[in-house]
Design an enzyme around this catalytic site. Sequence first.
Site, mmCIF file in Angstrom:
data_model
loop_
_atom_site.group_PDB
_atom_site.id
_atom_site.type_symbol
_atom_site.label_atom_id
_atom_site.label_comp_id
_atom_site.label_asym_id
_atom_site.label_seq_id
_atom_site.Cartn_x
_atom_site.Cartn_y
_atom_site.Cartn_z
ATOM 1 N N ASN A 15 0.830 -1.206 0.000
ATOM 2 C CA ASN A 15 0.000 0.000 0.000
ATOM 3 C C ASN A 15 0.861 1.251 0.000
ATOM 4 O OD1 ASN A 15 0.538 -0.962 2.646
ATOM 5 N ND2 ASN A 15 -1.126 0.237 3.531
ATOM 6 N N GLU A 53 0.369 5.130 0.669
ATOM 7 C CA GLU A 53 -0.553 6.138 1.215
ATOM 8 C C GLU A 53 -0.147 7.543 0.787
ATOM 9 O OE1 GLU A 53 -0.952 5.321 5.425
ATOM 10 O OE2 GLU A 53 -2.149 3.527 4.988
ATOM 11 N N CYS A 82 -4.268 0.754 -2.403
ATOM 12 C CA CYS A 82 -4.073 -0.510 -1.671
ATOM 13 C C CYS A 82 -3.014 -1.379 -2.344
ATOM 14 C CB CYS A 82 -5.363 -1.314 -1.653
ATOM 15 S SG CYS A 82 -6.707 -0.567 -0.745
ATOM 16 N N GLU A 91 -3.106 -4.532 -3.074
ATOM 17 C CA GLU A 91 -3.625 -5.458 -4.092
ATOM 18 C C GLU A 91 -3.656 -4.798 -5.457
ATOM 19 O OE1 GLU A 91 -4.845 -4.781 -1.138
ATOM 20 O OE2 GLU A 91 -6.074 -6.389 -0.322
ATOM 21 N N CYS A 120 -10.417 -4.684 0.282
ATOM 22 C CA CYS A 120 -11.527 -3.727 0.284
ATOM 23 C C CYS A 120 -12.388 -3.935 -0.967
ATOM 24 C CB CYS A 120 -10.989 -2.293 0.329
ATOM 25 S SG CYS A 120 -10.354 -1.723 -1.257
ATOM 26 N N CYS A 157 -10.711 -3.166 -4.393
ATOM 27 C CA CYS A 157 -9.748 -4.201 -4.807
ATOM 28 C C CYS A 157 -10.487 -5.455 -5.279
ATOM 29 C CB CYS A 157 -8.798 -4.544 -3.667
ATOM 30 S SG CYS A 157 -7.613 -3.215 -3.358
HETATM 31 N N1 THU Z 1 -5.266 -1.566 2.585
HETATM 32 C C1 THU Z 1 -4.694 -2.357 1.642
HETATM 33 O O1 THU Z 1 -3.630 -2.042 1.088
HETATM 34 N N2 THU Z 1 -5.319 -3.515 1.328
HETATM 35 C C2 THU Z 1 -6.399 -3.995 1.988
HETATM 36 O O2 THU Z 1 -6.841 -5.088 1.679
HETATM 37 C C3 THU Z 1 -7.031 -3.208 3.043
HETATM 38 C C4 THU Z 1 -6.504 -1.849 3.245
HETATM 39 C C5 THU Z 1 -4.544 -0.341 2.975
HETATM 40 C C6 THU Z 1 -5.165 0.946 2.559
HETATM 41 C C7 THU Z 1 -4.554 1.882 3.591
HETATM 42 O O3 THU Z 1 -3.266 2.276 3.150
HETATM 43 C C8 THU Z 1 -4.393 1.041 4.825
HETATM 44 O O4 THU Z 1 -4.430 -0.305 4.374
HETATM 45 C C9 THU Z 1 -5.457 1.249 5.870
HETATM 46 O O5 THU Z 1 -6.717 1.156 5.340
#
Ligand code: THU
Length: 159
Positions: free
Chosen positions: A62, A64, A73, A75, A112, A115
Amino acid sequence: MKTREIKILVHEFENISELSPDEQSLLLEARRITGLAYAPYSGFHVGAAILLGNGQIVTGNNQENSAYPSGLCAERVALFYANANFPESVVKTIAISAAKNGVLVNEPVKPCGSCRQALAETEVRFEKPIRIILDGQDAILVLEGVESLLPLSFSKKAL
Ligand code: THU
Protein backbone atom coordinates in the site's frame (compact mmCIF):
# COMPACT_ATOMS: atom_id res chain seq x y z
CA MET A 1 -40.80 -14.78 -5.07
CA LYS A 2 -37.87 -17.14 -5.04
CA THR A 3 -35.00 -17.09 -2.61
CA ARG A 4 -31.67 -18.32 -3.86
CA GLU A 5 -28.81 -19.14 -1.60
CA ILE A 6 -25.32 -18.30 -2.81
CA LYS A 7 -22.61 -20.40 -1.24
CA ILE A 8 -18.96 -19.53 -1.11
CA LEU A 9 -16.08 -21.85 -0.33
CA VAL A 10 -13.44 -20.76 2.16
CA HIS A 11 -10.56 -23.13 2.83
CA GLU A 12 -8.99 -22.49 6.20
CA PHE A 13 -5.43 -23.43 7.11
CA GLU A 14 -3.81 -23.14 10.52
CA ASN A 15 -0.28 -22.69 9.32
CA ILE A 16 1.66 -21.66 6.22
CA SER A 17 3.36 -25.08 6.21
CA GLU A 18 0.01 -26.62 5.19
CA LEU A 19 0.08 -24.78 1.84
CA SER A 20 1.78 -26.15 -1.27
CA PRO A 21 5.46 -25.17 -1.65
CA ASP A 22 4.57 -22.70 -4.45
CA GLU A 23 1.89 -21.06 -2.37
CA GLN A 24 4.19 -20.89 0.64
CA SER A 25 6.77 -19.02 -1.47
CA LEU A 26 4.11 -16.64 -2.77
CA LEU A 27 2.82 -15.91 0.71
CA LEU A 28 6.35 -15.34 2.00
CA GLU A 29 6.80 -12.78 -0.80
CA ALA A 30 3.57 -11.03 0.29
CA ARG A 31 4.84 -11.01 3.88
CA ARG A 32 8.23 -9.66 2.81
CA ILE A 33 6.79 -6.81 0.78
CA THR A 34 4.60 -5.57 3.66
CA GLY A 35 7.89 -4.39 5.14
CA LEU A 36 8.36 -1.94 2.25
CA ALA A 37 4.84 -0.44 2.33
CA TYR A 38 4.46 3.32 2.57
CA ALA A 39 1.81 3.60 5.26
CA PRO A 40 2.79 6.48 7.58
CA TYR A 41 -0.85 7.48 8.21
CA SER A 42 -2.50 4.17 9.07
CA GLY A 43 0.51 2.15 10.22
CA PHE A 44 -1.24 -0.77 8.49
CA HIS A 45 1.29 -2.35 6.16
CA VAL A 46 -0.18 -4.53 3.44
CA GLY A 47 1.67 -6.67 0.91
CA ALA A 48 0.41 -8.52 -2.15
CA ALA A 49 2.23 -11.08 -4.28
CA ILE A 50 0.86 -12.31 -7.58
CA LEU A 51 1.79 -15.47 -9.42
CA LEU A 52 1.43 -15.02 -13.17
CA GLY A 53 0.89 -17.65 -15.83
CA ASN A 54 4.44 -17.07 -17.09
CA GLY A 55 5.73 -18.19 -13.67
CA GLN A 56 6.79 -14.70 -12.65
CA ILE A 57 5.90 -13.27 -9.24
CA VAL A 58 5.09 -9.58 -8.96
CA THR A 59 4.55 -7.75 -5.70
CA GLY A 60 3.03 -4.55 -4.40
CA ASN A 61 2.25 -2.81 -1.16
CA ASN A 62 0.00 0.00 0.00
CA GLN A 63 1.08 3.50 -0.96
CA GLU A 64 -0.55 6.14 1.21
CA ASN A 65 -0.84 9.87 0.66
CA SER A 66 -1.41 12.89 2.91
CA ALA A 67 -4.44 13.49 0.66
CA TYR A 68 -5.87 10.17 1.81
CA PRO A 69 -7.95 9.12 -1.25
CA SER A 70 -4.87 9.53 -3.46
CA GLY A 71 -3.28 6.47 -1.87
CA LEU A 72 -3.70 2.95 -3.20
CA CYS A 73 -4.07 -0.51 -1.67
CA ALA A 74 -1.40 -3.18 -2.02
CA GLU A 75 -3.62 -5.46 -4.09
CA ARG A 76 -4.23 -2.86 -6.79
CA VAL A 77 -0.61 -1.71 -6.82
CA ALA A 78 0.43 -5.32 -7.53
CA LEU A 79 -2.43 -6.09 -9.89
CA PHE A 80 -2.03 -2.96 -12.00
CA TYR A 81 1.72 -3.50 -12.19
CA ALA A 82 1.11 -7.06 -13.37
CA ASN A 83 -1.47 -6.02 -15.94
CA ALA A 84 0.64 -3.07 -17.11
CA ASN A 85 3.84 -5.05 -17.59
CA PHE A 86 2.55 -8.52 -18.46
CA PRO A 87 -0.78 -7.89 -20.20
CA GLU A 88 -0.67 -11.32 -21.83
CA SER A 89 -0.07 -13.24 -18.59
CA VAL A 90 -2.99 -14.67 -16.70
CA VAL A 91 -3.14 -13.81 -13.00
CA LYS A 92 -3.20 -17.20 -11.31
CA THR A 93 -2.90 -16.51 -7.58
CA ILE A 94 -2.71 -13.51 -5.28
CA ALA A 95 -1.44 -13.76 -1.72
CA ILE A 96 -2.19 -10.88 0.64
CA SER A 97 -0.58 -10.22 3.99
CA ALA A 98 -0.71 -7.35 6.47
CA ALA A 99 1.30 -6.26 9.47
CA LYS A 100 0.97 -3.76 12.29
CA ASN A 101 4.20 -2.66 13.96
CA GLY A 102 6.02 -5.31 12.00
CA VAL A 103 3.82 -8.12 13.31
CA LEU A 104 1.49 -10.19 11.10
CA VAL A 105 -2.15 -9.32 11.87
CA ASN A 106 -4.19 -11.88 13.79
CA GLU A 107 -7.29 -11.96 11.62
CA PRO A 108 -6.79 -12.82 7.94
CA VAL A 109 -6.68 -9.58 5.94
CA LYS A 110 -9.69 -9.00 3.67
CA PRO A 111 -9.42 -6.90 0.49
CA CYS A 112 -11.53 -3.73 0.28
CA GLY A 113 -14.45 -3.44 -2.12
CA SER A 114 -12.49 -1.56 -4.79
CA CYS A 115 -9.75 -4.20 -4.81
CA ARG A 116 -12.40 -6.92 -5.10
CA GLN A 117 -13.80 -5.14 -8.14
CA ALA A 118 -10.31 -4.79 -9.68
CA LEU A 119 -9.68 -8.50 -9.06
CA ALA A 120 -13.05 -9.32 -10.65
CA GLU A 121 -12.10 -7.33 -13.76
CA THR A 122 -8.83 -9.25 -14.11
CA GLU A 123 -10.59 -12.56 -13.68
CA VAL A 124 -13.08 -11.71 -16.42
CA ARG A 125 -10.27 -10.38 -18.61
CA PHE A 126 -8.33 -13.65 -18.53
CA GLU A 127 -11.37 -15.89 -18.12
CA LYS A 128 -9.65 -17.82 -15.33
CA PRO A 129 -10.50 -17.84 -11.62
CA ILE A 130 -7.89 -16.17 -9.42
CA ARG A 131 -6.87 -18.13 -6.34
CA ILE A 132 -6.76 -15.82 -3.33
CA ILE A 133 -4.70 -16.38 -0.18
CA LEU A 134 -5.50 -14.20 2.84
CA ASP A 135 -2.88 -14.20 5.55
CA GLY A 136 -3.29 -13.96 9.32
CA GLN A 137 -1.94 -15.50 12.51
CA ASP A 138 -5.29 -17.02 13.49
CA ALA A 139 -5.84 -18.59 10.07
CA ILE A 140 -4.85 -18.51 6.43
CA LEU A 141 -7.88 -18.44 4.15
CA VAL A 142 -7.76 -19.71 0.58
CA LEU A 143 -10.49 -18.86 -1.92
CA GLU A 144 -10.81 -20.47 -5.32
CA GLY A 145 -12.01 -17.38 -7.14
CA VAL A 146 -13.20 -13.79 -6.81
CA GLU A 147 -16.78 -14.97 -6.65
CA SER A 148 -16.07 -15.99 -3.08
CA LEU A 149 -15.14 -12.38 -2.29
CA LEU A 150 -17.62 -10.58 -4.50
CA PRO A 151 -20.73 -12.50 -5.40
CA LEU A 152 -23.24 -10.76 -7.68
CA SER A 153 -20.45 -8.63 -9.10
CA PHE A 154 -20.71 -6.06 -11.87
CA SER A 155 -18.77 -6.87 -15.01
CA LYS A 156 -18.57 -6.08 -18.72
CA LYS A 157 -21.07 -8.87 -19.29
CA ALA A 158 -23.73 -6.36 -18.18
CA LEU A 159 -22.69 -3.67 -20.67
N1 THU B 1 -5.27 -1.57 2.58
C1 THU B 1 -4.69 -2.36 1.64
O1 THU B 1 -3.63 -2.04 1.09
N2 THU B 1 -5.32 -3.51 1.33
C2 THU B 1 -6.40 -3.99 1.99
O2 THU B 1 -6.84 -5.09 1.68
C3 THU B 1 -7.03 -3.21 3.04
C4 THU B 1 -6.50 -1.85 3.24
C5 THU B 1 -4.54 -0.34 2.98
C6 THU B 1 -5.16 0.95 2.56
C7 THU B 1 -4.55 1.88 3.59
O3 THU B 1 -3.27 2.28 3.15
C8 THU B 1 -4.39 1.04 4.82
O4 THU B 1 -4.43 -0.30 4.37
C9 THU B 1 -5.46 1.25 5.87
O5 THU B 1 -6.72 1.16 5.34
